[in-house]
Design an enzyme around this catalytic site. Sequence first.
Site, mmCIF file in Angstrom:
data_model
loop_
_atom_site.group_PDB
_atom_site.id
_atom_site.type_symbol
_atom_site.label_atom_id
_atom_site.label_comp_id
_atom_site.label_asym_id
_atom_site.label_seq_id
_atom_site.Cartn_x
_atom_site.Cartn_y
_atom_site.Cartn_z
ATOM 1 N N ARG A 47 51.097 42.484 29.175
ATOM 2 C CA ARG A 47 50.324 43.447 29.971
ATOM 3 C C ARG A 47 51.178 44.554 30.579
ATOM 4 O O ARG A 47 50.874 45.062 31.650
ATOM 5 C CB ARG A 47 49.526 42.738 31.070
ATOM 6 C CG ARG A 47 48.543 41.695 30.560
ATOM 7 C CD ARG A 47 47.752 41.145 31.731
ATOM 8 N NE ARG A 47 47.006 39.947 31.386
ATOM 9 C CZ ARG A 47 45.686 39.866 31.355
ATOM 10 N NH1 ARG A 47 44.945 40.904 31.620
ATOM 11 N NH2 ARG A 47 45.083 38.731 31.077
ATOM 12 N N LYS A 68 35.822 49.093 27.510
ATOM 13 C CA LYS A 68 36.395 49.530 28.783
ATOM 14 C C LYS A 68 37.908 49.345 28.786
ATOM 15 O O LYS A 68 38.454 48.515 28.056
ATOM 16 C CB LYS A 68 35.769 48.769 29.946
ATOM 17 C CG LYS A 68 35.983 47.267 29.872
ATOM 18 C CD LYS A 68 35.292 46.543 31.005
ATOM 19 C CE LYS A 68 35.641 45.063 31.009
ATOM 20 N NZ LYS A 68 37.084 44.781 31.186
ATOM 21 N N LYS A 123 35.085 40.223 31.321
ATOM 22 C CA LYS A 123 36.324 40.406 30.569
ATOM 23 C C LYS A 123 37.445 40.920 31.480
ATOM 24 O O LYS A 123 37.203 41.474 32.542
ATOM 25 C CB LYS A 123 36.099 41.389 29.416
ATOM 26 C CG LYS A 123 35.005 40.947 28.447
ATOM 27 C CD LYS A 123 35.382 39.661 27.728
ATOM 28 C CE LYS A 123 34.331 39.264 26.706
ATOM 29 N NZ LYS A 123 33.335 38.349 27.202
ATOM 30 N N ASP A 124 38.678 40.737 31.016
ATOM 31 C CA ASP A 124 39.861 41.116 31.783
ATOM 32 C C ASP A 124 39.810 42.574 32.221
ATOM 33 O O ASP A 124 39.362 43.444 31.478
ATOM 34 C CB ASP A 124 41.121 40.891 30.952
ATOM 35 C CG ASP A 124 41.255 39.450 30.475
ATOM 36 O OD1 ASP A 124 40.520 39.085 29.543
ATOM 37 O OD2 ASP A 124 42.064 38.720 31.040
ATOM 38 N N ALA A 125 40.325 42.830 33.423
ATOM 39 C CA ALA A 125 40.397 44.208 33.918
ATOM 40 C C ALA A 125 41.641 44.913 33.384
ATOM 41 O O ALA A 125 41.569 46.062 32.932
ATOM 42 C CB ALA A 125 40.401 44.224 35.443
#
Length: 297
Positions: free
Chosen positions: A29, A71, A100-102
């Site tokens: 990330r 997104k 879902k993951d930000a």
Amino acid sequence: MTLRASPLDIKLGMEVYASTTPGVGGRIRSRFEDFIVEEILLDGSEATLRLKEEMHDFSKRGRYLICILIKKGIDTLSAIERVARRVNVSPEMIGAAGIKDARAITAQHVSVGAVTPEKMNVDLGEIRLVPMRFSEEKITPGILLGNRFDITVRNIPHECSETQEMILETSRELMRLGGVPNFFGHQRFGTVRPLSHTIGKLLLKEKFEEAAMIFLSELSIYESPRARSARIYLRESVDFNSALKRFPRSLFYERLMLMYLSKYPRDFLGAFRRLIFADSSSRLINHTFSIDFSARE
């Protein structure tokens, strides 16, 4: 097998690790593009970032318009709120199968009732909504099969051949064990403040006020000084309206609850109705897995 789990892992019921081999190191990330999530439904429908014109089919009618929500750098509920404001519909009209993951780029299905494809074709830069087809069935968690992940690990401090050998050794160890425990990870409980299992347990006991105050005022060393200061103020004052002015806008869900409690200061159950918490059974499942894997030593 090693029992050298971290204190946080143990708190969440993950009391053992399935392998004794060291990790390869590196960072995940570092960029949003390093963590890609694409949703798959039970009927085989895939939400992909690589949409093509031939994937759209509006020949069959239905009660719900199925769209792909793409997104970047924002969580699902916040994205839905922004889309809803843009097209002037209630957020409750937009159904989703999961959050879902930000800190990622994600694609997932959403459903919207009684709208046209033209109205729901939305591009907000980091948020896109692409109409795909009509359906008689809305999108709910019950029709989710799973997610496909594409994860990039950067800055691994080893040569490529050494990294490959470390991965192979870990794979061999896991094969001997017969697999890995399918733990609920930190995200299930909250990555910055892993509290959802505690709050879920209090809700089951109908201790709504205690659950709300923990959600709003429990501190974390991983939060910003401003966030911690706002939580301390609320804990000491129990003044929801004044606290709302102090809570950073990044604390979206806390502010959502504070807005409600500012109007209805004793309705703690009502304040939880729009928020989603993993129930305390997730920790129990993790603990059960830990006991099972410990017995295999």
